[in-house]
Design a protein around this motif. Structure first.
Motif, PDB file in Angstrom:
ATOM      1  N   LYS A 195      -0.078  12.358   9.751  1.00  0.00           N
ATOM      2  CA  LYS A 195      -0.166  13.818   9.771  1.00  0.00           C
ATOM      3  C   LYS A 195       0.956  14.448   8.936  1.00  0.00           C
ATOM      4  O   LYS A 195       0.756  15.475   8.287  1.00  0.00           O
ATOM      5  CB  LYS A 195      -0.090  14.315  11.204  1.00  0.00           C
ATOM      6  N   SER A 196       2.130  13.824   8.958  1.00  0.00           N
ATOM      7  CA  SER A 196       3.273  14.371   8.243  1.00  0.00           C
ATOM      8  C   SER A 196       3.327  13.946   6.772  1.00  0.00           C
ATOM      9  O   SER A 196       4.180  14.412   6.024  1.00  0.00           O
ATOM     10  CB  SER A 196       4.583  13.949   8.926  1.00  0.00           C
ATOM     11  N   GLY A 197       2.409  13.049   6.359  1.00  0.00           N
ATOM     12  CA  GLY A 197       2.399  12.572   4.994  1.00  0.00           C
ATOM     13  C   GLY A 197       3.446  11.532   4.707  1.00  0.00           C
ATOM     14  O   GLY A 197       3.818  11.322   3.542  1.00  0.00           O
ATOM     15  N   MET A 198       3.963  10.837   5.741  1.00  0.00           N
ATOM     16  CA  MET A 198       5.032   9.852   5.555  1.00  0.00           C
ATOM     17  C   MET A 198       4.543   8.430   5.882  1.00  0.00           C
ATOM     18  O   MET A 198       5.325   7.564   6.220  1.00  0.00           O
ATOM     19  CB  MET A 198       6.231  10.203   6.427  1.00  0.00           C
ATOM     20  N   PHE A 199       3.258   8.207   5.765  1.00  0.00           N
ATOM     21  CA  PHE A 199       2.659   6.923   6.122  1.00  0.00           C
ATOM     22  C   PHE A 199       2.490   6.064   4.874  1.00  0.00           C
ATOM     23  O   PHE A 199       1.910   6.495   3.889  1.00  0.00           O
ATOM     24  CB  PHE A 199       1.304   7.143   6.786  1.00  0.00           C
ATOM     25  N   PHE A 200       3.025   4.835   4.904  1.00  0.00           N
ATOM     26  CA  PHE A 200       2.902   3.917   3.781  1.00  0.00           C
ATOM     27  C   PHE A 200       1.594   3.142   3.849  1.00  0.00           C
ATOM     28  O   PHE A 200       1.248   2.599   4.894  1.00  0.00           O
ATOM     29  CB  PHE A 200       4.053   2.904   3.777  1.00  0.00           C
ATOM     30  N   HIS A 201       0.893   3.072   2.713  1.00  0.00           N
ATOM     31  CA  HIS A 201      -0.267   2.201   2.581  1.00  0.00           C
ATOM     32  C   HIS A 201       0.214   0.923   1.919  1.00  0.00           C
ATOM     33  O   HIS A 201       0.561   0.923   0.743  1.00  0.00           O
ATOM     34  CB  HIS A 201      -1.364   2.871   1.755  1.00  0.00           C
ATOM     35  N   ILE A 202       0.254  -0.149   2.666  1.00  0.00           N
ATOM     36  CA  ILE A 202       0.849  -1.404   2.194  1.00  0.00           C
ATOM     37  C   ILE A 202      -0.251  -2.420   1.919  1.00  0.00           C
ATOM     38  O   ILE A 202      -1.127  -2.636   2.752  1.00  0.00           O
ATOM     39  CB  ILE A 202       1.832  -1.960   3.247  1.00  0.00           C
ATOM     40  N   LYS A 203      -0.180  -3.053   0.760  1.00  0.00           N
ATOM     41  CA  LYS A 203      -1.158  -4.062   0.394  1.00  0.00           C
ATOM     42  C   LYS A 203      -0.510  -5.442   0.407  1.00  0.00           C
ATOM     43  O   LYS A 203       0.671  -5.576   0.246  1.00  0.00           O
ATOM     44  CB  LYS A 203      -1.727  -3.775  -1.004  1.00  0.00           C
TER      45      LYS A 203
END
Length: 203
Positions: A195-203
């Motif tokens: 929601k805050s835009g601080m989420f990492f998308h990790i591959k």
């Protein structure tokens, strides 16, 4: 703004952000391990403890990926060892094993489960639990085992075998409590970070 994370503008700033959060995880693991542990004195002047420091390694790996998360937890707990006269000789062992907790957790969560690439809560919960169990099961097996040979061969402590059973017991307790804590905290933080835009998308 990076569409994946919502906060980074380029690869360089993403790395800086990860390094900053790694430092935060290191500080958190140090505080949790140093000030919230239950220390148990053992024969020969040694000790073991009940603590949630390993939960920070797992949580960091879930949030930042295996290397950064494990590194943060490893640095924090190694500093905890460094400033404790009882544990100071175990700093190298702590650095290695806690980093491995993060690497294994990250491998299961992100390479196999791909938990940041889906919004399926059941899928995320399943792989988060499996990742936490995998990383901490490694620690249950190798922390006492490596600790035993480290004390016996490197430190030359004849009481190494006397402390092995205690270390297995405390490490097992820590694994159960750290699994519960890290999974619960991650599942609670995940929607807030998105929601805050601080989420990492990790591959």
């Amino acid at each position: 703004m990076n569409a994946k994370t919502g906060v980074q503008t380029n690869h360089g700033s993403e790395q800086v952000y990860k390094i900053a959060l790694t430092g935060l995880m290191a500080a958190l693991s140090y505080v949790v391990f140093t000030f919230l542990q239950i220390k148990i004195q053992l024969p020969g002047g040694d000790a073991t403890s009940i603590h949630l420091g390993n939960a920070v390694c797992v949580l960091g790996a879930l949030l930042l990926g295996g290397f950064y998360g494990g590194l943060g937890g490893a640095i924090g707990m190694a500093l905890g060892d460094l400033f404790d006269p009882v544990y100071i000789t175990y700093v190298p062992k702590t650095l290695l094993l806690k980093l491995c907790i993060g690497l294994i957790t990250g491998l299961i969560a992100h390479k196999l489960g791909k938990i940041t690439e889906t919004n399926d809560k059941a899928h995320v919960l399943k792989w988060t639990i499996l990742a936490a169990i995998g990383g901490l099961l490694f620690n249950v097996i190798f922390d006492p085992l490596v600790g035993y040979y480290y004390k016996l061969l490197i430190l030359g402590k004849p009481a190494a075998e006397l402390t092995l059973a205690w270390n297995v017991a405390s490490t097992s307790i820590n694994a159960v409590t750290s699994t519960i804590a890290s999974v619960a905290i991650y599942m609670a933080l995940r929607p807030a970070l998105k929601k805050s835009g601080m989420f990492f998308h990790i591959k």
